[in-house]
Design an enzyme around this catalytic site. Structure first.
Site, PDB file in Angstrom:
ATOM      1  N   ASP A 186       0.963  -1.363   0.027  1.00 11.69           N
ATOM      2  CA  ASP A 186       0.040   0.007  -0.005  1.00 11.69           C
ATOM      3  C   ASP A 186       0.935   1.230   0.085  1.00 11.69           C
ATOM      4  O   ASP A 186       2.230   1.031   0.064  1.00 11.69           O
ATOM      5  CB  ASP A 186      -0.890   0.062   1.285  1.00 11.69           C
ATOM      6  CG  ASP A 186      -2.314   0.711   1.092  1.00 11.69           C
ATOM      7  OD1 ASP A 186      -2.536   1.939   0.440  1.00 11.69           O
ATOM      8  OD2 ASP A 186      -3.275   0.060   1.027  1.00 11.69           O
ATOM      9  N   HIS A 263      -3.663   2.466  -4.752  1.00  8.06           N
ATOM     10  CA  HIS A 263      -2.830   2.529  -3.522  1.00  8.06           C
ATOM     11  C   HIS A 263      -1.443   1.963  -3.750  1.00  8.06           C
ATOM     12  O   HIS A 263      -0.858   1.023  -2.991  1.00  8.06           O
ATOM     13  CB  HIS A 263      -3.507   1.260  -2.668  1.00  8.06           C
ATOM     14  CG  HIS A 263      -4.851   1.695  -1.897  1.00  8.06           C
ATOM     15  ND1 HIS A 263      -4.880   2.537  -0.935  1.00  8.06           N
ATOM     16  CD2 HIS A 263      -6.275   1.376  -2.399  1.00  8.06           C
ATOM     17  CE1 HIS A 263      -6.270   2.663  -0.493  1.00  8.06           C
ATOM     18  NE2 HIS A 263      -7.076   1.975  -1.443  1.00  8.06           N
ATOM     19  N   GLU A 319     -10.820   1.235  -4.946  1.00  6.09           N
ATOM     20  CA  GLU A 319     -10.588   2.708  -4.428  1.00  6.09           C
ATOM     21  C   GLU A 319      -9.683   3.421  -5.526  1.00  6.09           C
ATOM     22  O   GLU A 319      -8.778   4.441  -5.157  1.00  6.09           O
ATOM     23  CB  GLU A 319     -10.158   3.066  -3.432  1.00  6.09           C
ATOM     24  CG  GLU A 319     -11.190   2.421  -2.060  1.00  6.09           C
ATOM     25  CD  GLU A 319     -10.811   2.717  -0.873  1.00  6.09           C
ATOM     26  OE1 GLU A 319     -11.611   3.200   0.215  1.00  6.09           O
ATOM     27  OE2 GLU A 319      -9.696   2.761  -0.333  1.00  6.09           O
TER      28      GLU A 319
END
Length: 680
Positions: A186, A263, A319
């Site tokens: 991440d 990410h 996301e």
């Protein structure tokens, strides 16, 4: 290594001694609850006069022998009594992880279709074992409801070493969980050695500040390994092999997650040529139009798959901002060549291409439910986190789903009254709320067959220490374990809590920093009874420019005068949310009355953008046309950590039929939440 073995021995002894059986036929303290239990008041004693026999394949025999040899159960080659573990068909059981445990005063036999089933039978023996080294006689027939029962641990936001990971493996295996999902990559740090790309661990694994929140809200800089400002860490490939084997010896599969396309700030700063702009510190999403992206991802996944024998490789997929894709020449060229309608389909193109590569290696992909956007890859399994809708969409299209909805399975939420707890990311999520979730509820038999499993997720943005990780995991992961294993029709929270309290006490006694369930503060006191006041049941009119948000309607136009108070979280369907226009409502009391106070509670939780109002105006009227201002309250809204509550009200003496309550946001904007406007 010697230290690790000693720790494992002590852990087994702790688990074995932690549960005192009462030897009655209708009660069993085993967790998760077995399917069928018939116990008597007689005992079988592990007193050193017990012979061990294991009838299984070589690998399972070796694994189980090593495990039991390290356990507190005493064995003798020529014992008069016996413990027999045998791989064989078991009538009435359908799962290979199921087992039948049959105990008399002279013999204990566990029969299962697999080594995993035998291992789970052993865990039941260890839980039944009392302080005298005995277990009750009788029969337990048991098998899981769901095939996948997992814990996800985020090791990117904060890094935790391999010994800590192994410690958690011991605990979850004892409660019959079989998957450990590691969130390895991440923005906050890349945590796995990839030999072909050394900058991932020389640079992308290290950052300028130790705490995620200081780094994320600060400079967000990475650092060179070994430099004074470097904070972080990573697992070497040997570390990974050790973790994977340790887990396999406890019948747990470790699933790696390599995030894509989003990410990925750490990757795109170490290797900026993989981003759309080719600039470090500028991008979070891979350039999907760039062939070098696929070369990188395939090379990384090749090394990952050599280390992890798991059926599934988690590819993230959540996301993605996609901010640069519409203006990136390579992305636009890719969309044109592949006849892709939008950037969602562009993401789907990447997921499908990665799936094809992973499938070519004999593996499957699993991803967060955003991989549904733009079309689901042909063989993908969906991990449903944004509620249950993603999982339902997956099963309706014939795909498997692992259910991990944030409202029930996100363990970074407060597990008790927020003012009694360390800072958390999400809202109130007590053990009872987790336990109430049924992943197959309302589904047809055919749909339920595709619910592959359940998983508890611990994201660690605000959980920087090993102690806090354990505090947040236990006991809520025990509820996840029971949901995945036990019959939902027979689940009973009061009974489960009694068993969970004992398990927590045992965990704490051994050094796990579990939340002390016996001292639970419980729900917000305001929710325990309805508020009785002058406006209860009265009509509320909302200003056209200030409607409540349908996602947090709390029941609609009656919510602010229904007498129902909100709890510790805005997601409990009792708090009404406003995202634009603030709060602007008029309450009709039905007739003019003397009033002495008007007040409402608001909450603030800055992480999800929930704020106190900066100004509240309370006014009164006899005709709903001309309003007299009773008070104007101004408040300087300051960002803080945690969850807090504030009452905005007026007290005095006035006559009114209509009361107008206005609450306005400060410069932060965001959400306003209130539960009831109380008039007295």
């Amino acid at each position: 290594m010697k230290k690790a073995i000693t720790g494992a021995l002590a852990l087994l002894f702790f688990f074995a001694c932690a549960h005192v059986q009462e030897h009655i036929t209708d009660k069993c303290d085993v967790l998760p609850a077995p399917q069928s239990v018939e116990l008597t008041s007689d005992h079988f004693a592990f007193d050193g006069d017990v012979a061990l026999e294991i009838v299984a394949g070589d690998d399972d025999k070796r694994t189980l022998t090593d495990y039991l040899t390290a356990s507190p159960l005493a064995f003798s080659e020529n014992g008069d009594k016996s413990l027999t573990l045998e791989v064989a068909a078991v009538e009435g059981l359908t799962s290979p992880e199921g087992y039948r445990l049959e105990a008399t005063e002279d013999n204990v036999k566990v029969t299962a279709q697999s080594g995993a089933g035998l291992f789970y039978g052993v865990q039941t023996i260890l839980q039944l074992l009392d302080e005298k080294g005995t277990i009750p006689t009788g029969t337990i027939t048991d098998e899981p409801q769901l095939e996948y029962r997992g814990l996800m641990l985020d090791v990117s936001r904060h890094f935790f070493g391999k010994e800590f990971i192994k410690k958690q493996i011991d605990a979850i295996a004892h409660f019959k969980m079989n998957r450990l999902h590691l969130h390895l990559t991440d923005a906050a740090g890349w945590r796995i050695e990839i030999k072909k790309y050394p900058r991932l661990t020389q640079f992308a694994a290290w950052r300028s500040k130790p705490l995620w929140k200081d780094w994320w809200f600060g400079d967000r800089l990475y650092a060179e390994e070994g430099s004074p400002e470097a904070h972080g860490g990573y697992y070497t490939q040997d570390d990974i092999r050790e973790i994977v084997k340790y887990a396999a010896d406890r019948y747990i599969t470790v699933i790696p997650e390599i995030e894509m396309p989003a990410h990925s700030e750490e990757v795109l700063t170490a290797y900026p040529e993989l981003s759309c702009t080719h600039e470090p510190y500028k991008q979070a999403d891979f350039c999907v139009g760039n062939e070098k992206t696929y070369e990188f991802l395939e090379n990384v996944l090749t090394e990952v798959m050599e280390l992890f024998p798991s059926e599934y490789i988690h590819i993230g997929g959540d996301e993605a901002g996609k901010a640069s894709w519409p203006s990136c020449p390579l992305c636009q060229k890719r969309m044109k060549e592949e006849n892709l309608a939008d950037v969602n389909e562009l993401q789907s193109y990447l997921i499908r291409r990665i799936e094809k590569f992973v499938n070519s290696k004999g593996r499957q992909i699993i991803g967060w439910d955003e991989i549904l956007d733009g079309g689901l890859a042909p063989n993908a399994t969906v991990m449903s986190w944004r509620g249950t809708e993603g999982g339902l969409a997956a099963v309706n299209s014939g795909h498997k789903a692992v259910m991990t909805p944030g409202g029930y399975c996100y363990l970074d939420s407060y597990q008790d009254a927020p003012h009694t707890q360390p800072m958390a990311f999400g809202p109130y999520m007590p053990l009872q709320k987790v336990y109430s979730y049924n992943p197959t509820e309302g589904l047809s038999e055919e749909q339920a067959k595709l619910i592959y499993g359940i998983q508890g997720n611990l994201w660690v943005e605000y959980i920087p220490t090993e102690e806090l990780v354990e505090y947040m995991i236990y006991p809520r992961i025990l509820a996840i374990a029971e949901i995945g294993w036990s019959n939902p029709a027979e689940r009973d929270y009061d009974n489960f809590k009694q068993r969970a309290v004992k398990a927590v006490d045992a965990l704490r006694a051994k050094g796990y920093d579990a939340f002390d369930l016996s001292k639970e503060f419980g729900p917000r006191k305001e929710t325990l009874s309805e508020a009785d006041h002058l406006a209860k049941g009265k009509t509320v009119t909302y200003a056209e420019k200030a409607p409540f948000n349908e996602s947090y309607n709390a029941g609609g136009a009656t919510a602010l005068t229904d007498g129902v108070r909100g709890g510790w979280t805005y997601t409990d369907k009792k708090w009404q949310g406003f995202i634009r226009g603030g709060v602007d409502v008029v309450i009709d009391l039905g007739e003019e009355k003397e009033i002495s106070s008007v007040a409402a509670d608001f909450m603030q939780m800055c992480i999800p953008d929930v704020w106190f109002p900066a100004e509240v105006i309370i006014s009164a009227s006899s005709d709903s046309v001309e309003f007299k201002e009773l008070t104007r309250i101004e408040h300087t809204v300051v960002r803080d950590e945690g969850l807090s509550y504030k009452n905005y009200g007026w007290s005095g003496k006035s006559n009114a039929r209509y009361i107008r309550y206005q609450a306005k946001s400060g410069p932060q904007r965001g959400w306003l939440f209130t539960d009831e406007i109380i008039v007295e």
